[in-house]
Scaffold this active site. Structure first.
Site, short mmCIF file in Angstrom:
data_model
loop_
_atom_site.label_atom_id
_atom_site.label_comp_id
_atom_site.label_asym_id
_atom_site.label_seq_id
_atom_site.Cartn_x
_atom_site.Cartn_y
_atom_site.Cartn_z
N HIS A 129 -9.25 10.78 0.87
CA HIS A 129 -8.34 9.63 0.75
C HIS A 129 -7.07 9.86 1.57
O HIS A 129 -6.18 9.02 1.60
CB HIS A 129 -7.98 9.42 -0.73
CG HIS A 129 -7.27 8.14 -1.01
ND1 HIS A 129 -5.91 8.08 -1.25
CD2 HIS A 129 -7.71 6.87 -1.10
CE1 HIS A 129 -5.55 6.83 -1.48
NE2 HIS A 129 -6.63 6.07 -1.39
N HIS A 145 0.82 -1.21 0.00
CA HIS A 145 0.00 0.00 0.00
C HIS A 145 0.85 1.26 0.00
O HIS A 145 0.33 2.38 0.01
CB HIS A 145 -0.92 -0.02 1.23
CG HIS A 145 -2.09 0.88 1.13
ND1 HIS A 145 -2.32 1.91 2.01
CD2 HIS A 145 -3.13 0.91 0.25
CE1 HIS A 145 -3.44 2.53 1.69
NE2 HIS A 145 -3.95 1.94 0.63
N ASP A 158 17.50 9.38 -8.23
CA ASP A 158 18.92 9.69 -8.14
C ASP A 158 19.42 9.93 -6.72
O ASP A 158 20.47 10.56 -6.53
CB ASP A 158 19.26 10.93 -9.00
CG ASP A 158 19.12 10.65 -10.49
OD1 ASP A 158 19.07 9.47 -10.86
OD2 ASP A 158 19.06 11.63 -11.27
N LYS A 206 3.27 4.36 -1.21
CA LYS A 206 3.40 5.22 -2.38
C LYS A 206 4.71 6.00 -2.23
O LYS A 206 4.77 7.01 -1.53
CB LYS A 206 2.24 6.20 -2.52
CG LYS A 206 0.90 5.54 -2.89
CD LYS A 206 0.13 5.10 -1.69
CE LYS A 206 -1.26 4.57 -2.06
NZ LYS A 206 -1.99 4.05 -0.90
N ASP A 257 -0.02 20.12 17.68
CA ASP A 257 0.61 21.34 18.20
C ASP A 257 1.26 22.11 17.05
O ASP A 257 0.72 22.15 15.96
CB ASP A 257 1.59 21.01 19.32
CG ASP A 257 0.85 20.60 20.60
OD1 ASP A 257 -0.38 20.80 20.67
OD2 ASP A 257 1.50 20.05 21.51
N LYS A 284 -4.20 10.56 4.57
CA LYS A 284 -3.73 9.95 5.81
C LYS A 284 -2.68 10.90 6.40
O LYS A 284 -1.46 10.70 6.28
CB LYS A 284 -3.10 8.57 5.56
CG LYS A 284 -3.99 7.62 4.73
CD LYS A 284 -3.67 7.70 3.26
CE LYS A 284 -4.27 6.58 2.42
NZ LYS A 284 -5.69 6.39 2.46
#
Length: 412
Positions: free
Chosen positions: A294, A114, A121, A116, A301, A296
């Site tokens: 979608h 899952h 380089d 991404k 603070d 996350k």
């Protein structure tokens, strides 16, 4: 988590939605001189997916070494022609499949790659929750997704680089990229005031099963003033909920943004089963109403923030392979907070105790049963035997690939 340390002196750019993320990734790939490593859950054969394919084929044509890893379930709709064009150009395509196919279909519904991630380089990296599909562009329509990623330059790139190299069994490249990175570091990078502090954290099924959740709980325990969590699939365990309650008891304002217009109906149902408890302990529950959320991400603070692929549900916290970056930097946290405050003000509605109280006793009994069933589901899923760890990633190089089965598009 213990194998990596906080790095200092990083330059971060917050990228909101595909409109900001895709051009930044494509630009980095077009500038690549040595190698590109990319991991994704979903890669579709649509406008965005074809643009990524073109950029990677062009890079390979320039002599750039290109390694792409996709999830065998999330990217199952890529066809023979799409894949052959990549492998014929020299792109090394890796497919994550922890379970062997059954009757020609991928059955790894509950263990998924899952993450991404992108590394180019050893100089620039991207971490977030955005897949390569047109669903992440506003032009997709009412069901386009709200999400975030972060572009990173600085010492944290070396950690992500080494991690991606290890995932495909290509460690020597990681050592070379580290030397290259050290040659390019700006003077004074190791002073705290020189830039953002970043910790790259990945969750796996072996040595770091609870690494991301542990970092979230640490942030909740340290927060004293204000916490905003935006999470697409929210269904955490007891310890996470207890950390939220303790934050409220210390006087922190805790705002939780969940999906009000979800891409999957069961998502809203699962989250809503917790509304009564969350409101009772003093957590503000908000629903994002403009389109599916979608994201996350979280900010706590004035300096603590996280962006990544991990939801706060049993699948991300206990089964899937995930990756987040955790940041200590006032400027970055302030920018993320500003984006989330904008959503709260203009596109969210607050859930009240009155509407939750109107539900009858049968609803609350069902809520209790559903919570405990879903919370213990990962233990049952872990009983399914996996392939040997080295066999979970299959490399497709230079040979025609079988047309993957057509699975229902996934929301991860």
């Amino acid at each position: 988590m213990s194998e990596r340390q906080w790095t200092q002196g990083n330059e971060l750019t917050l990228l909101e939605n595909g409109e900001a993320f895709f051009p930044a990734v494509f630009e980095a790939i077009e500038a690549a001189r040595d190698y590109v490593m990319l991991e994704t859950f979903i890669w579709f054969d649509d406008e965005v997916g074809r643009a990524l394919r073109t950029a990677l084929i062009d890079a390979a044509g320039r002599g750039v070494k290109v390694d792409i890893t996709v999830d065998g379930y999330g990217s199952a709709e890529l066809g023979r022609d799409f894949v052959d064009g990549l492998t014929d150009a020299g792109v090394r395509l890796h497919v994550f499949a922890p379970l062997p196919p059954m009757l020609g279909y991928q059955i790894n519904l509950f263990r998924r790659l899952h993450r991404k991630l992108v590394v180019v380089d050893g100089e620039v990296a991207f971490v977030g929750g955005i897949n390569y599909s047109g669903e992440h562009l506003r032009s997709f329509g009412a069901k386009s997704k709200q999400d975030y990623a972060v572009k990173i330059r600085g010492p944290a790139v070396a950690d992500i680089d080494r991690f991606c190299c290890d995932a495909i069994g290509d460690a020597p490249k990681g050592r070379r990229s580290l030397r290259g990175l050290l040659r390019r570091l700006p003077r004074g990078w190791n002073r705290p005031e020189a830039g953002a502090q970043v910790l790259f954290v990945a969750r796996d099924d072996h040595n770091h099963r609870s690494a991301i959740e542990a970092m979230y709980r640490l942030g909740l325990r340290k927060a004293r003033r204000d916490i905003i969590l935006l999470n697409a699939y929210f269904f955490p365990g007891y310890r996470f909920l207890r950390a939220m309650r303790q934050a409220v008891e210390r006087g922190a304002r805790v705002r939780l943004i969940l999906q009000g217009e979800p891409d999957k109906d069961y998502v809203k149902f699962a989250g809503s089963t917790l509304y009564d408890y969350l409101l009772k302990i003093g957590v503000e529950v908000w629903e994002y109403m403009e389109r599916p959320a979608h994201a996350k991400v979280a900010v706590m603070d004035d300096e603590w923030a996280t962006v990544g692929s991990s939801n706060l549900d049993p699948f991300s916290l206990s089964l899937n392979l995930e990756a987040n970056v955790f940041v200590q930097d006032a400027a970055f946290a302030g920018e993320l907070r500003g984006r989330l405050e904008h959503l709260l003000e203009h596109h969210c509605r607050r859930v009240t105790r009155e509407e939750v109280k109107r539900r009858g006793p049968l609803w609350h009994l069902w809520r209790w049963l559903a919570y405990h069933l879903l919370r213990h589901f990962p233990r049952l899923a872990q009983l399914v035997p996996l392939r040997n760890e080295r066999e979970q990633v299959t490399r497709v190089v230079g040979t025609p690939a079988e047309t993957p089965p057509q699975n229902e598009a996934n929301a991860g």
